[in-house]
Scaffold this motif. Structure first.
Motif, PDB file in Angstrom:
ATOM      1  N   THR A 135       0.853  -1.178   0.000  1.00 19.72           N
ATOM      2  CA  THR A 135       0.000   0.000   0.000  1.00 19.72           C
ATOM      3  C   THR A 135       0.891   1.230   0.000  1.00 19.72           C
TER       4      THR A 135
ATOM      5  N   GLU B 206       2.197  11.288   9.690  1.00 20.43           N
ATOM      6  CA  GLU B 206       2.084  10.161  10.617  1.00 20.43           C
ATOM      7  C   GLU B 206       0.725   9.471  10.490  1.00 20.43           C
TER       8      GLU B 206
ATOM      9  N   ASP C 204       0.652   7.452   7.259  1.00 22.28           N
ATOM     10  CA  ASP C 204       1.457   6.240   7.427  1.00 22.28           C
ATOM     11  C   ASP C 204       0.723   5.213   8.284  1.00 22.28           C
ATOM     12  N   LYS C 205       0.032   5.683   9.318  1.00 23.76           N
ATOM     13  CA  LYS C 205      -0.750   4.784  10.175  1.00 23.76           C
ATOM     14  C   LYS C 205      -1.881   4.143   9.369  1.00 23.76           C
TER      15      LYS C 205
ATOM     16  N   LYS D 175      -0.389   1.417   7.249  1.00 24.36           N
ATOM     17  CA  LYS D 175      -0.038   0.259   8.087  1.00 24.36           C
ATOM     18  C   LYS D 175      -1.292  -0.525   8.462  1.00 24.36           C
ATOM     19  N   ASP D 176      -2.364   0.189   8.815  1.00 24.01           N
ATOM     20  CA  ASP D 176      -3.625  -0.473   9.164  1.00 24.01           C
ATOM     21  C   ASP D 176      -4.188  -1.265   7.981  1.00 24.01           C
TER      22      ASP D 176
ATOM     23  N   LEU E 128      -2.498  -2.651   5.563  1.00 22.14           N
ATOM     24  CA  LEU E 128      -1.678  -3.855   5.415  1.00 22.14           C
ATOM     25  C   LEU E 128      -1.932  -4.859   6.532  1.00 22.14           C
ATOM     26  N   ASP E 129      -2.047  -4.369   7.769  1.00 18.54           N
ATOM     27  CA  ASP E 129      -2.317  -5.273   8.894  1.00 18.54           C
ATOM     28  C   ASP E 129      -3.643  -5.996   8.714  1.00 18.54           C
TER      29      ASP E 129
ATOM     30  N   THR F 143       4.704  -7.788   3.434  1.00 17.19           N
ATOM     31  CA  THR F 143       4.141  -6.480   3.109  1.00 17.19           C
ATOM     32  C   THR F 143       5.237  -5.490   2.720  1.00 17.19           C
TER      33      THR F 143
ATOM     34  N   GLN G 134       5.306  -1.170   2.501  1.00 15.02           N
ATOM     35  CA  GLN G 134       4.589   0.092   2.708  1.00 15.02           C
ATOM     36  C   GLN G 134       5.444   1.220   2.144  1.00 15.02           C
TER      37      GLN G 134
ATOM     38  N   ARG H 298       5.361   5.580   0.597  1.00 14.19           N
ATOM     39  CA  ARG H 298       4.725   6.890   0.700  1.00 14.19           C
ATOM     40  C   ARG H 298       5.013   7.652  -0.587  1.00 14.19           C
TER      41      ARG H 298
END
Length: 149
Positions: free
Chosen positions: A37, A58, A61-62, A65-66, A68-69, A83, A85, A87
């Motif tokens: 992502t 931030e 980025d969170k 991450k969410d 992908l999680d 994964t 990640q 930007r």
């Protein structure tokens, strides 16, 4: 047969469907699966709303991450997955990962926008289609998907 599959994700219903198809392909061919992502670039306009650039970066980025999680939680134990990640702008970042990772297939969801909307808004699928040197599997939205046009 595909042995190294990249699936690019966002939080859309079509991306979830693309992940399902990618998992099926990975299982059928005993392939390695990479979930990616891309957090969008932070606009300097956020400061007009009183949000700091670092704070917004931030948060983006969170979000990535969410995504992908959440996706990793759906991967069956018999599928090898990891994964990536990033930007920036999704098209070039995905293309860079395609070239870096030696993938032989990319799987993307589609929002089902028409040509006029894609012309105005752009399309990651279109960008990847015209620039990638590997096959692209585009998974269309289904009727009832919340992000279908």
């Amino acid at each position: 047969m595909f042995l190294n599959i990249l699936v690019a994700l966002d939080a859309s219903a079509s991306a979830r469907r693309a992940l399902e198809q990618a998992v099926d392909l990975a299982r059928a061919g005993n392939a390695k699966l990479t979930l990616m992502t891309v957090a969008p670039p932070t606009s300097t306009y956020v400061t007009l709303a009183g949000v700091g650039l670092d704070t917004m970066t931030e948060e983006l980025d969170k979000w990535a991450k969410d995504v992908l999680d959440d996706a990793m939680r759906t991967i069956p134990d018999d599928v090898v997955a990891h994964t990536v990640q990033a930007r920036g702008h999704p098209g070039p970042k995905i293309l860079g990962e395609l070239e870096r990772g030696g993938y032989d297939l990319i799987v993307l969801g589609s929002r089902g926008r028409g040509r006029a909307q894609e012309g105005l808004l752009g399309s990651v699928n279109g960008y990847i289609h015209f620039h990638a040197k590997v096959p692209l599997l585009t998974v269309p939205p289904q009727d009832g998907d919340e992000d279908a046009a």
